[in-house]
Every structure is written in structure tokens, then in C-alpha cells.
Design a protein around this motif. Structure first.
Motif, PDB file in Angstrom:
ATOM      1  N   ARG A  99      28.954   1.961  44.233  1.00 17.54           N
ATOM      2  CA  ARG A  99      28.545   2.962  44.642  1.00 17.54           C
ATOM      3  C   ARG A  99      29.547   3.931  45.290  1.00 17.54           C
ATOM      4  O   ARG A  99      30.343   3.512  45.724  1.00 17.54           O
ATOM      5  CB  ARG A  99      27.633   2.324  45.445  1.00 17.54           C
ATOM      6  N   SER A 100      28.921   5.138  45.481  1.00 19.84           N
ATOM      7  CA  SER A 100      29.980   6.147  46.083  1.00 19.84           C
ATOM      8  C   SER A 100      29.509   6.362  47.305  1.00 19.84           C
ATOM      9  O   SER A 100      28.322   7.008  47.500  1.00 19.84           O
ATOM     10  CB  SER A 100      30.572   7.289  45.094  1.00 19.84           C
ATOM     11  N   GLY A 101      29.902   6.364  48.607  1.00 19.02           N
ATOM     12  CA  GLY A 101      29.405   7.551  49.896  1.00 19.02           C
ATOM     13  C   GLY A 101      29.983   8.620  49.384  1.00 19.02           C
ATOM     14  O   GLY A 101      30.608   9.162  49.407  1.00 19.02           O
ATOM     15  N   ASP A 102      27.997   9.052  49.969  1.00 19.84           N
ATOM     16  CA  ASP A 102      28.189  10.897  50.160  1.00 19.84           C
ATOM     17  C   ASP A 102      27.376  11.208  51.046  1.00 19.84           C
ATOM     18  O   ASP A 102      26.596  11.166  52.038  1.00 19.84           O
ATOM     19  CB  ASP A 102      26.702  10.494  49.253  1.00 19.84           C
ATOM     20  N   TRP A 103      28.350  12.383  51.462  1.00 14.81           N
ATOM     21  CA  TRP A 103      28.147  13.225  53.171  1.00 14.81           C
ATOM     22  C   TRP A 103      26.604  13.694  52.764  1.00 14.81           C
ATOM     23  O   TRP A 103      26.011  13.791  53.864  1.00 14.81           O
ATOM     24  CB  TRP A 103      28.704  13.401  52.842  1.00 14.81           C
ATOM     25  N   TRP A 104      26.232  14.319  52.439  1.00 19.34           N
ATOM     26  CA  TRP A 104      25.357  14.436  51.568  1.00 19.34           C
ATOM     27  C   TRP A 104      23.424  13.582  51.463  1.00 19.34           C
ATOM     28  O   TRP A 104      22.663  13.973  51.864  1.00 19.34           O
ATOM     29  CB  TRP A 104      24.946  15.614  50.343  1.00 19.34           C
ATOM     30  N   ASP A 105      24.223  12.626  51.223  1.00 21.09           N
ATOM     31  CA  ASP A 105      23.156  11.054  51.413  1.00 21.09           C
ATOM     32  C   ASP A 105      23.061  11.323  53.717  1.00 21.09           C
ATOM     33  O   ASP A 105      21.843  10.460  53.420  1.00 21.09           O
ATOM     34  CB  ASP A 105      24.034   9.945  50.650  1.00 21.09           C
ATOM     35  N   LEU A 106      23.772  11.317  54.111  1.00 22.65           N
ATOM     36  CA  LEU A 106      24.465  10.887  55.601  1.00 22.65           C
ATOM     37  C   LEU A 106      23.098  11.819  56.541  1.00 22.65           C
ATOM     38  O   LEU A 106      22.926  11.669  57.106  1.00 22.65           O
ATOM     39  CB  LEU A 106      25.569  10.625  55.796  1.00 22.65           C
ATOM     40  N   PHE A 107      23.615  13.203  55.973  1.00 23.25           N
ATOM     41  CA  PHE A 107      23.180  14.389  56.168  1.00 23.25           C
ATOM     42  C   PHE A 107      21.569  14.411  55.861  1.00 23.25           C
ATOM     43  O   PHE A 107      20.769  14.522  56.811  1.00 23.25           O
ATOM     44  CB  PHE A 107      23.039  15.665  55.259  1.00 23.25           C
ATOM     45  N   CYS A 108      21.237  13.752  54.687  1.00 21.37           N
ATOM     46  CA  CYS A 108      19.297  13.140  54.542  1.00 21.37           C
ATOM     47  C   CYS A 108      18.966  12.642  55.120  1.00 21.37           C
ATOM     48  O   CYS A 108      17.723  12.458  56.291  1.00 21.37           O
ATOM     49  CB  CYS A 108      19.163  13.073  53.661  1.00 21.37           C
ATOM     50  N   ASP A 109      19.546  11.579  55.629  1.00 20.94           N
ATOM     51  CA  ASP A 109      19.611  10.499  56.781  1.00 20.94           C
ATOM     52  C   ASP A 109      18.943  10.318  58.062  1.00 20.94           C
ATOM     53  O   ASP A 109      17.703  10.555  58.510  1.00 20.94           O
ATOM     54  CB  ASP A 109      20.474   9.319  56.873  1.00 20.94           C
ATOM     55  N   THR A 110      20.040  11.629  58.361  1.00 25.59           N
ATOM     56  CA  THR A 110      19.652  12.130  59.151  1.00 25.59           C
ATOM     57  C   THR A 110      18.728  12.648  59.385  1.00 25.59           C
ATOM     58  O   THR A 110      17.979  13.250  60.540  1.00 25.59           O
ATOM     59  CB  THR A 110      21.034  13.333  59.974  1.00 25.59           C
ATOM     60  N   VAL A 111      18.380  13.575  58.565  1.00 27.59           N
ATOM     61  CA  VAL A 111      17.269  14.774  58.476  1.00 27.59           C
ATOM     62  C   VAL A 111      16.126  13.542  58.417  1.00 27.59           C
ATOM     63  O   VAL A 111      14.781  13.659  59.407  1.00 27.59           O
ATOM     64  CB  VAL A 111      17.027  16.003  57.066  1.00 27.59           C
ATOM     65  N   GLY A 112      15.991  12.550  57.969  1.00 20.52           N
ATOM     66  CA  GLY A 112      14.776  11.857  58.265  1.00 20.52           C
ATOM     67  C   GLY A 112      14.589  11.266  59.562  1.00 20.52           C
ATOM     68  O   GLY A 112      13.077  10.970  60.122  1.00 20.52           O
TER      69      GLY A 112
END
Length: 132
Positions: A99-112
Motif C-alpha cells: 500500500r502507499s501512504g498518500d497525503w490526499w488520503d490524510l486530507f480526506c481523513d481530516t475532512v471527515g
């Protein structure tokens, strides 16, 4: 403290589910090689963390026996959820190499997380005449 953890059981179970979902090899899941639409993964991240943060709020409200939580408690809930999202991304980046860590995933986590905090502020704090 242990007594208050019983109120967090739904959040803990959801947290374990999110940890498993975010770290399982996607090739092992049938039909996961294609997205339903572009950005589907980001929508899933947002939804998972919205539900996680909402469940933590639910447990805290039941634990305190009040809809009114202090701003410090709200901050702790938001920070804990954000930290868990960052922890998952680090795991994906460094430990689970498939799997790859992704800044956009973290951003979307933060949006949630932000959506859940906003929902709490609007639905619980203003409902009982408390100013946001």
C-alpha cells in the motif's frame, strides 16, 4: 477510565475495522482493482473518518451524560481521529509496502473529521441553546 471505555466500544470496533480495511492488500479483495468512479478511495476515507469521529462523539456524550462537551474534549476527539488517520498513512507508507501512504488520503481523513466536528457543533451544541 475503564468505565468510560465501555461507551467507546462502537468507536473501538470501527477503529479496528478501519485499520484492517486501510491496510489489507487491495489485490486480495474481489473487484477492488477498479474504482467505481475517480476519487472513490477519497470518498471512502472521508466517510470512514466521519463515522469514526461521530462514534467517538457518541461515546463521549454517553460517558459525560451530557450533549455539551468542552472545547478541550472536542479538540481531543478531533486530534485523536486525525492522529489515527496519520498513523494509518505512515503504516501504509513504511510497513505495508503493498500500500502507499498518500497525503490526499490524510486530507480526506481530516475532512471527515471536520465534518463530524461541524455536525456535533451544529446539531448538539446549538440544539440546547449553547453558543458555538
Amino acid at each position: 477510565m475503564i468505565k468510560s471505555l465501555k461507551y467507546q466500544l462502537p468507536a473501538i470496533l470501527w477503529l479496528v475495522l478501519v485499520l484492517v480495511i486501510c491496510n489489507v492488500p487491495m489485490n486480495d479483495i474481489p473487484g477492488s482493482s477498479q474504482e467505481y468512479y475517480e476519487g472513490f478511495d477519497k470518498t471512502v476515507h472521508t466517510g470512514l473518518f466521519f463515522v469514526l469521529t461521530t462514534l467517538i462523539f457518541y461515546g463521549s456524550i454517553n460517558s459525560h451524560k451530557s450533549l455539551f462537551l468542552s472545547f478541550f474534549t472536542i479538540f481531543k476527539i478531533a486530534f485523536l481521529s486525525f492522529f489515527f488517520g496519520a498513523f494509518i498513512e505512515v503504516l501504509q507508507w513504511k510497513v505495508f509496502t503493498y500500500r502507499s501512504g498518500d497525503w490526499w488520503d490524510l486530507f480526506c481523513d481530516t475532512v471527515g473529521v471536520g465534518m463530524a466536528v461541524f455536525s456535533y457543533l451544529v446539531l448538539c451544541r446549538t440544539r440546547h441553546g449553547k453558543k458555538i
